[in-house]
Design an enzyme around this catalytic site. Structure first.
Site, PDB file in Angstrom:
ATOM      1  N   SER A 146      33.852  -2.830  22.313  1.00  0.00           N
ATOM      2  CA  SER A 146      34.754  -1.715  22.584  1.00  0.00           C
ATOM      3  C   SER A 146      36.118  -2.061  22.019  1.00  0.00           C
ATOM      4  CB  SER A 146      34.863  -1.470  24.092  1.00  0.00           C
ATOM      5  OG  SER A 146      35.922  -0.575  24.356  1.00  0.00           O
TER       6      SER A 146
ATOM      7  N   HIS B 105      32.052   0.744  19.978  1.00  0.00           N
ATOM      8  CA  HIS B 105      32.278   1.668  21.089  1.00  0.00           C
ATOM      9  C   HIS B 105      33.737   2.122  21.057  1.00  0.00           C
ATOM     10  CE1 HIS B 105      31.048   3.247  25.041  1.00  0.00           C
ATOM     11  NE2 HIS B 105      32.292   3.018  25.408  1.00  0.00           N
TER      12      HIS B 105
ATOM     13  N   ASP C 269      36.512   4.193  22.957  1.00  0.00           N
ATOM     14  CA  ASP C 269      36.895   4.793  24.238  1.00  0.00           C
ATOM     15  C   ASP C 269      38.010   5.811  24.048  1.00  0.00           C
ATOM     16  OD1 ASP C 269      35.222   3.516  26.239  1.00  0.00           O
ATOM     17  OD2 ASP C 269      36.248   1.661  25.723  1.00  0.00           O
TER      18      ASP C 269
ATOM     19  N   MET D  80      40.295   8.646  25.740  1.00  0.00           N
ATOM     20  CA  MET D  80      40.774   9.082  27.059  1.00  0.00           C
ATOM     21  C   MET D  80      41.909  10.083  26.889  1.00  0.00           C
ATOM     22  SD  MET D  80      40.929   5.351  28.903  1.00  0.00           S
ATOM     23  CE  MET D  80      39.727   4.079  28.501  1.00  0.00           C
TER      24      MET D  80
ATOM     25  N   HIS E  10      32.978   7.563  23.005  1.00  0.00           N
ATOM     26  CA  HIS E  10      32.809   7.758  24.451  1.00  0.00           C
ATOM     27  C   HIS E  10      33.950   8.642  24.934  1.00  0.00           C
ATOM     28  CE1 HIS E  10      32.908   5.676  28.684  1.00  0.00           C
ATOM     29  NE2 HIS E  10      32.532   6.943  28.750  1.00  0.00           N
TER      30      HIS E  10
ATOM     31  N   MET F 290      35.959  10.328  27.379  1.00  0.00           N
ATOM     32  CA  MET F 290      36.389  10.426  28.776  1.00  0.00           C
ATOM     33  C   MET F 290      37.476  11.494  28.844  1.00  0.00           C
ATOM     34  SD  MET F 290      36.357   6.386  29.776  1.00  0.00           S
ATOM     35  CE  MET F 290      36.475   5.785  28.087  1.00  0.00           C
TER      36      MET F 290
ATOM     37  N   MET G 122      28.287   3.340  33.586  1.00  0.00           N
ATOM     38  CA  MET G 122      29.584   2.695  33.784  1.00  0.00           C
ATOM     39  C   MET G 122      29.487   1.698  34.938  1.00  0.00           C
ATOM     40  SD  MET G 122      31.534   3.881  31.441  1.00  0.00           S
ATOM     41  CE  MET G 122      33.051   3.112  32.035  1.00  0.00           C
TER      42      MET G 122
ATOM     43  N   ASP H 288      28.539  -0.396  30.369  1.00  0.00           N
ATOM     44  CA  ASP H 288      29.938  -0.514  29.951  1.00  0.00           C
ATOM     45  C   ASP H 288      30.832  -0.842  31.141  1.00  0.00           C
ATOM     46  OD1 ASP H 288      32.451  -0.270  28.852  1.00  0.00           O
ATOM     47  OD2 ASP H 288      32.314   1.880  28.457  1.00  0.00           O
TER      48      ASP H 288
END
Length: 215
Positions: free
Chosen positions: A7, A32, A34, A36, A65, A67, A136, A174
């Site tokens: 990540s 990965h 992330d 957000m 991913h 979020m 998660m 994760d």
């Protein structure tokens, strides 16, 4: 073979392309990403612009991913930026079925993520609509949290269900994934280990190789 997915949230963003090259040399299988939005989780990271800029650095698959509260608005942007997999959360307030369909319509693979407090039961009906489930093992939003041990039971439950239904769904885990707990996570049924600080603190190549040896 269990895959290792660094990540980049814990990477040095001032030399992100170099960090990705280290991941490649260490034997990483995918990356990965992330994303957000400061609403779905209490943090803000990056978006399609950054993903597009690092796409030229590697041929490794990108798992974005998301979020974010409204992933449906941005799927096209993330696919066009170079994401191969789009993972969205079961906890979003819009139709998850429509979001997964949209991901596939844009030519990407789909993943569904569940937070620690969300039971596997809530995603069973979608297992035939995704290529990945992301479990998660920390509360999403920040790197460096400790692995939540109860997650192991959820991984086992997902593994048992996927195998019993003969589904081609990969289980990614994760959060708080370290070398000392990797074997237990794998033994519970994980196909993909997502690790952030455990890879980017210290020698990236060596850290990935150690994970690969465990896997």
């Amino acid at each position: 073979m269990v895959k290792i997915s660094p990540s980049i949230l814990s990477a040095d963003f001032s030399r992100l392309c170099d960090e990705i090259k280290f991941c490649e040399k260490g034997g990483a299988d995918m990356l990965h990403l992330d994303v957000m939005d400061g609403h779905f989780v209490p943090n803000i990271t990056f978006g399609p612009v950054v993903i597009k800029s690092i796409r030229k650095c590697t041929k490794l698959p990108f798992d974005a991913h998301l979020m974010i509260e409204r992933p449906d608005k941005y799927i096209k942007d993330f696919v066009n930026a170079g994401s191969d997999i789009i993972t969205v959360h079961r906890e979003i307030k819009i139709s998850i079925k429509n979001v997964l369909r949209k991901i596939h319509n844009y030519g990407a693979e789909a993943g569904i993520a569940i937070n620690p407090e969300t039971p596997f039961e809530r995603v069973k009906d979608y297992m035939d609509r995704v290529e990945y489930i992301l479990i998660m093992s920390v509360h999403p939003g920040f790197s460096g949290q400790s692995f939540i041990e109860d997650t192991l039971d959820k991984i086992r439950e997902a593994r048992e269900y996927i195998d019993s239904e003969s589904l081609e769904v990969k289980i990614a885990v994760d959060g708080g994934v370290k070398q000392h707990n990797a074997k237990r996570i794998i033994d519970a049924g994980a196909d993909i280990l997502v690790a952030a600080s455990a890879i980017f603190r210290g020698n990236v190549e060596d850290n990935i190789r150690k994970f690969k040896e465990i896997a």
